[in-house]
Design an enzyme around this catalytic site. Sequence first.
Site, mmCIF file in Angstrom:
data_model
loop_
_atom_site.group_PDB
_atom_site.id
_atom_site.type_symbol
_atom_site.label_atom_id
_atom_site.label_comp_id
_atom_site.label_asym_id
_atom_site.label_seq_id
_atom_site.Cartn_x
_atom_site.Cartn_y
_atom_site.Cartn_z
ATOM 1 N N LYS A 139 18.088 22.620 100.668
ATOM 2 C CA LYS A 139 18.975 23.170 99.573
ATOM 3 C C LYS A 139 19.502 24.838 99.875
ATOM 4 C CE LYS A 139 18.138 20.430 95.869
ATOM 5 N NZ LYS A 139 17.553 20.219 94.361
ATOM 6 N N LYS A 143 20.716 9.872 101.298
ATOM 7 C CA LYS A 143 20.220 9.553 99.819
ATOM 8 C C LYS A 143 21.505 9.437 98.998
ATOM 9 C CE LYS A 143 18.104 12.707 97.663
ATOM 10 N NZ LYS A 143 17.141 13.487 97.003
ATOM 11 N N LYS A 163 23.346 13.272 93.316
ATOM 12 C CA LYS A 163 24.308 13.975 92.249
ATOM 13 C C LYS A 163 25.311 14.881 93.015
ATOM 14 C CE LYS A 163 20.548 14.217 88.731
ATOM 15 N NZ LYS A 163 19.426 15.203 88.813
HETATM 16 P P1 TYM Z 1 15.746 14.687 90.238
HETATM 17 O O1 TYM Z 1 16.373 15.190 89.058
HETATM 18 O O2 TYM Z 1 16.312 15.003 91.986
HETATM 19 O O3 TYM Z 1 15.660 13.171 90.161
HETATM 20 C C1 TYM Z 1 14.905 12.661 89.103
HETATM 21 C C2 TYM Z 1 14.315 11.406 89.497
HETATM 22 O O4 TYM Z 1 15.131 10.506 90.162
HETATM 23 C C3 TYM Z 1 14.636 10.127 91.549
HETATM 24 N N1 TYM Z 1 15.537 9.846 92.526
HETATM 25 C C4 TYM Z 1 15.899 8.935 93.265
HETATM 26 N N2 TYM Z 1 15.122 7.675 93.367
HETATM 27 C C5 TYM Z 1 15.608 6.696 94.215
HETATM 28 N N3 TYM Z 1 16.794 7.124 94.914
HETATM 29 C C6 TYM Z 1 17.333 8.166 94.775
HETATM 30 N N4 TYM Z 1 18.636 8.163 95.498
HETATM 31 C C7 TYM Z 1 17.205 9.036 94.052
HETATM 32 N N5 TYM Z 1 17.628 10.434 93.751
HETATM 33 C C8 TYM Z 1 16.632 10.773 92.684
HETATM 34 C C9 TYM Z 1 13.726 11.438 91.895
HETATM 35 O O5 TYM Z 1 12.901 10.953 92.965
HETATM 36 C C10 TYM Z 1 13.086 11.619 90.653
HETATM 37 O O6 TYM Z 1 12.025 10.942 90.405
HETATM 38 N N6 TYM Z 1 12.009 17.685 91.166
HETATM 39 C C11 TYM Z 1 12.294 16.750 90.122
HETATM 40 C C12 TYM Z 1 12.329 17.120 88.781
HETATM 41 C C13 TYM Z 1 11.058 17.325 88.220
HETATM 42 C C14 TYM Z 1 9.765 16.750 88.276
HETATM 43 C C15 TYM Z 1 8.716 17.215 87.709
HETATM 44 C C16 TYM Z 1 9.442 15.154 88.493
HETATM 45 C C17 TYM Z 1 10.638 18.662 88.010
HETATM 46 N N7 TYM Z 1 9.553 18.660 87.400
HETATM 47 C C18 TYM Z 1 7.440 16.867 87.271
HETATM 48 C C19 TYM Z 1 8.224 14.964 88.200
HETATM 49 C C20 TYM Z 1 7.248 15.574 87.630
HETATM 50 C C21 TYM Z 1 13.538 16.278 90.626
HETATM 51 O O7 TYM Z 1 14.500 17.362 91.033
HETATM 52 O O8 TYM Z 1 14.147 15.238 90.263
#
Ligand code: TYM
Length: 333
Positions: A111, A194, A197
Amino acid sequence: MKRIFSGVQPTGNLHLGNYLGAIRNWVGLQESFDCIYCIVDLHAITQSQNPAHLREQTRSVTAAFIASGIDAERSIIFNQSAVPAHCELAWALACHTPLGWLNRMTQFKEKAGKDRESAVLGLYAYPVLMAADILLYKASHVPVGEDQKQHLELSRDIAGAFNRTYGVDYFPLPEPQILGVATRVMSLRDGERKMSKSDASDYSRINLTDDADTIALKIRKARTDPNPLPDTPTDCQERPEALNLLGIYAALADVKLADACERFSGAQFSAFKQTLADLAVSVLGPITAEMKRLAADPGYVDGVLRTGAERAAAIANRNLRDIKNIIGLLHPG
Ligand code: TYM
C-alpha cells in the site's frame, strides 16, 4: 462461549471476495460462537477518504452484513470509531510491538508503494490497531480471507508479548479461521491478482451491489485460456483463471473444487460461464435486493450500529479497565 471478532473496511463496494472469503462464513459461525462484526472505519482512514462517501460506505457495509444473514440481535454489529477503547488499546499495544515486526508486513509495503517516506503513520500502525480490535474483546477466533493471515500472526505475537511482559495469561492467542474453497478470490481480469476494491477496473470484480445483467456481463468478459475446462484441481495448476472461476463456482454451489472440476470437465468456457453467471445471480440477487431495501432505511441501519456500539463498548470498557490495571495505569476512584 468462544468469541469471534472480524471486520471489513468501508472503503468501497464489497465484492465477491469479501463475501466468499469472509462474510458468508461469519453467518454460520453465529450458531456456535458469540460473534462481533465490525465496520472498521478507523482502518479505512489510513488511506485518503471522502467524508460523505465514508459515511455512506459504513452504512452500506452494515447493510451487506445484515443482508448476508448476520443477525443484529444475536451478534454485535458496530462501527469501530464508535468505541474509543479500540484506539486506547492500540496505543498500549503499540508500546509492546517492536518496529522489526511491523517492518515485515507485506500489506504496508504494497500500500505504501515506492514512496515509503510519504506513507502515513496510521498505515504503518494499521496491524496494531487490528490486533487491538481482536484483543479488546479477547476473541479466540478470527474468520478472514487468506490475505489477512500475516496480520493475524502479528496479533498473536503481540498478545504473547503482552502476556509475557506482565507475567499474565490475559489475552487468548487468536486463531485465524480461513474457511471454505474461496479463501483467495482472484481478479476476473487477471488470475494472478487478488480481487480487490481498489482495482481500477470494475470488470475485475463482482460487487454485492451489481445487478443480474452486470454480473452476467462481467463473468462473460472474465479472462480465460483457450482450452476446455480441466478435469481435476491438479490440472488447474498452470491455469489461474480456470482455477479461479471453478473455485468461485465451487464456493457458490457449496461443493468441493474437485466436484466442480468433474462437473465441467472438458466443457467450453462459454457454456460454463453461463451456468456460473446464473448461479452467482441466484446467490447474490437476494442479498443485493435486501441491501437496496436497507439503503432506503438509513434510520434502521443507524439504529443497528448504535445498539451494536453500546453492546460492544460494555465488553470493551470492562476489558480495557483490566488491561490498564495490568499495565499499571491508574484509574482514580
Ligand atoms: P478488508 O476490508 O480488506 O477485507 C474484508 C475481508 O474480506 C477478505 N477478502 C478476501 N477474501 C477472499 N478473496 C479476496 N479477494 C478477498 N479480499 C478481501 C479479507 O481477508 C477480510 O477477511 N484488515 C482487515 C479488516 C480488519 C480486521 C480486523 C479483520 C480490521 N480489524 C480484525 C479481522 C479482525 C481488512 O482490511 O479487510
